[in-house]
Design a protein around this motif. Structure first.
Motif, short mmCIF file in Angstrom:
data_model
loop_
_atom_site.label_atom_id
_atom_site.label_comp_id
_atom_site.label_asym_id
_atom_site.label_seq_id
_atom_site.Cartn_x
_atom_site.Cartn_y
_atom_site.Cartn_z
N GLY A 95 0.79 -1.22 0.00
CA GLY A 95 0.00 0.00 0.00
C GLY A 95 0.82 1.27 0.00
N GLY A 96 2.01 1.24 0.57
CA GLY A 96 2.85 2.43 0.61
C GLY A 96 3.40 2.84 -0.73
N SER A 97 3.25 2.00 -1.74
CA SER A 97 3.76 2.29 -3.08
C SER A 97 2.72 2.93 -3.98
CB SER A 97 4.24 0.99 -3.75
OG SER A 97 5.26 0.40 -2.99
N ASP A 98 1.48 3.07 -3.51
CA ASP A 98 0.40 3.60 -4.34
C ASP A 98 0.63 5.07 -4.69
OD1 ASP A 98 -0.60 1.12 -3.85
OD2 ASP A 98 -2.32 1.78 -2.68
N GLN A 99 0.14 5.45 -5.88
CA GLN A 99 0.25 6.84 -6.33
C GLN A 99 -1.13 7.29 -6.81
OE1 GLN A 99 3.61 7.70 -8.97
NE2 GLN A 99 4.53 5.74 -8.39
N LEU A 100 -1.54 8.47 -6.39
CA LEU A 100 -2.80 9.08 -6.81
C LEU A 100 -2.47 10.35 -7.57
CD1 LEU A 100 -4.67 8.74 -3.39
CD2 LEU A 100 -4.78 7.18 -5.33
N LEU A 101 -2.92 10.45 -8.82
CA LEU A 101 -2.59 11.59 -9.66
C LEU A 101 -3.84 12.19 -10.27
CD1 LEU A 101 0.29 9.81 -11.60
CD2 LEU A 101 0.59 11.45 -9.75
N ASP A 102 -3.90 13.52 -10.35
CA ASP A 102 -4.94 14.23 -11.09
C ASP A 102 -4.27 14.76 -12.35
OD1 ASP A 102 -6.89 13.82 -9.14
OD2 ASP A 102 -6.27 15.60 -8.02
N LEU A 103 -4.75 14.30 -13.51
CA LEU A 103 -4.13 14.65 -14.78
C LEU A 103 -5.07 15.48 -15.63
CD1 LEU A 103 -2.74 11.11 -15.69
CD2 LEU A 103 -1.59 12.91 -14.43
N THR A 104 -4.54 16.52 -16.25
CA THR A 104 -5.30 17.28 -17.23
C THR A 104 -4.65 17.07 -18.59
OG1 THR A 104 -3.99 19.24 -16.75
CG2 THR A 104 -6.09 19.03 -15.60
N GLY A 105 -5.48 17.10 -19.61
CA GLY A 105 -4.95 16.86 -20.94
C GLY A 105 -5.81 17.46 -22.03
N GLU A 106 -5.30 17.42 -23.22
CA GLU A 106 -5.98 17.93 -24.40
C GLU A 106 -6.17 16.80 -25.39
OE1 GLU A 106 -7.20 20.96 -25.34
OE2 GLU A 106 -6.77 21.71 -23.33
N GLY A 107 -7.36 16.72 -25.97
CA GLY A 107 -7.61 15.71 -26.99
C GLY A 107 -7.46 14.28 -26.50
N GLY A 108 -7.66 14.06 -25.22
CA GLY A 108 -7.59 12.72 -24.67
C GLY A 108 -6.19 12.24 -24.34
N VAL A 109 -5.19 13.13 -24.44
CA VAL A 109 -3.80 12.75 -24.14
C VAL A 109 -3.43 13.33 -22.77
CG1 VAL A 109 -1.39 12.90 -24.85
CG2 VAL A 109 -3.19 12.66 -26.58
N PHE A 110 -3.05 12.44 -21.86
CA PHE A 110 -2.69 12.83 -20.50
C PHE A 110 -1.28 12.32 -20.23
CE2 PHE A 110 -7.22 12.17 -20.80
CZ PHE A 110 -7.75 13.29 -20.19
N GLU A 111 -0.42 13.22 -19.72
CA GLU A 111 0.96 12.84 -19.40
C GLU A 111 1.31 13.37 -18.02
OE1 GLU A 111 3.88 12.64 -22.84
OE2 GLU A 111 2.54 14.29 -23.47
N ALA A 112 2.16 12.60 -17.31
CA ALA A 112 2.58 13.04 -15.98
C ALA A 112 3.86 12.33 -15.58
CB ALA A 112 1.50 12.76 -14.96
N LYS A 113 4.59 12.96 -14.69
CA LYS A 113 5.75 12.33 -14.05
C LYS A 113 5.22 11.44 -12.93
CE LYS A 113 9.20 14.75 -15.96
NZ LYS A 113 10.02 14.12 -16.95
N ILE A 114 5.86 10.29 -12.76
CA ILE A 114 5.48 9.39 -11.69
C ILE A 114 6.73 8.94 -10.94
CG2 ILE A 114 3.38 8.53 -12.79
CD1 ILE A 114 4.98 6.03 -13.64
N GLU A 115 6.52 8.45 -9.74
CA GLU A 115 7.62 7.83 -9.00
C GLU A 115 7.90 6.48 -9.64
OE1 GLU A 115 6.84 7.66 -4.80
OE2 GLU A 115 5.98 9.66 -4.82
N SER A 116 9.13 6.07 -9.59
CA SER A 116 9.53 4.82 -10.21
C SER A 116 8.72 3.65 -9.63
CB SER A 116 11.02 4.58 -9.96
OG SER A 116 11.43 3.41 -10.61
N LEU A 117 8.27 2.77 -10.52
CA LEU A 117 7.47 1.61 -10.12
C LEU A 117 8.36 0.37 -10.09
CD1 LEU A 117 4.34 2.30 -12.35
CD2 LEU A 117 4.68 2.91 -9.95
N SER A 118 8.29 -0.37 -9.02
CA SER A 118 9.12 -1.57 -8.89
C SER A 118 8.61 -2.68 -9.81
CB SER A 118 9.12 -2.05 -7.44
OG SER A 118 7.81 -2.43 -7.06
N THR A 119 9.41 -3.69 -9.96
CA THR A 119 9.03 -4.83 -10.78
C THR A 119 7.86 -5.55 -10.12
OG1 THR A 119 11.30 -5.10 -11.54
CG2 THR A 119 9.87 -7.02 -11.72
N GLY A 120 6.91 -5.97 -10.95
CA GLY A 120 5.77 -6.72 -10.43
C GLY A 120 4.47 -6.30 -11.06
N ARG A 121 3.39 -6.81 -10.51
CA ARG A 121 2.04 -6.53 -11.02
C ARG A 121 1.55 -5.21 -10.42
NH1 ARG A 121 -3.52 -8.29 -9.69
NH2 ARG A 121 -4.62 -8.42 -11.69
N TRP A 122 1.01 -4.35 -11.28
CA TRP A 122 0.48 -3.05 -10.86
C TRP A 122 -0.94 -2.91 -11.36
CZ3 TRP A 122 2.70 0.43 -7.64
CH2 TRP A 122 4.03 0.21 -7.30
#
Length: 166
Positions: A107-134
């Protein structure tokens, strides 16, 4: 008759051998008790009725995403994420989405992001995700629809969530 006195019990091996196994079980029991007291089980739910109602609402939100014909194409890198969101009617693609990136067991690895975008394209910086199922979840700003998907990182850096269930 012999004048030899028998050795006291505590100087013999068999009593210690017989005491060893029950003593080990008692020590293991205390260790288990300490672990149970000092750790928190995050999977226990206090109110099952509320959880059941929330599941029904979630199913309704997934059905709403299906009605809108929503599809999301993800591209995940070590430090960023890109989402291409599309719908049957482009007017149904929101300008803002809520993205939840969750690890099923950490649970401590979870990330919650609010993204805004144009034309359905959303981009954001995230914290590195470890190997495994997400697990990935997208919701609109008003939380009227929801889409869920999962991927194995870093093997699958591009994946798709299709609300139609196919």
């Amino acid at each position: 008759m012999s004048d030899k006195k028998p050795e006291p019990w505590y100087k013999q091996g068999w009593p210690w051998f017989l005491i060893f196994f029950p003593a080990t079980a008692v020590v293991a029991g205390f260790i288990t008790l300490a672990i149970a007291i000092n750790t928190w089980d995050g999977l226990v739910v206090d109110d099952y009725y509320k959880e059941g109602r929330a599941i029904v609402q979630t199913l309704g939100r997934a059905e709403r995403a299906r009605e809108l014909g929503l599809t999301a194409q993800f591209k995940v890198t070590a430090e960023s994420i890109r989402i291409d969101l599309s719908a049957l009617d482009p007017a149904n693609v929101p300008r803002m989405i809520h993205l939840t990136i969750a690890h099923p067991t950490r649970g401590g690895s979870d990330q919650l992001l609010d993204l805004t975008g144009e034309g359905g394209v959303f981009e954001a910086k995230i914290e590195s995700l470890s190997t495994g199922r997400w697990l990935f979840q997208i919701e609109d700003e008003s939380r009227s629809w929801r889409m869920n998907g999962a991927t194995y990182l870093p093997t699958e850096t591009e994946f798709r969530i299709d609300s139609s269930g196919s």
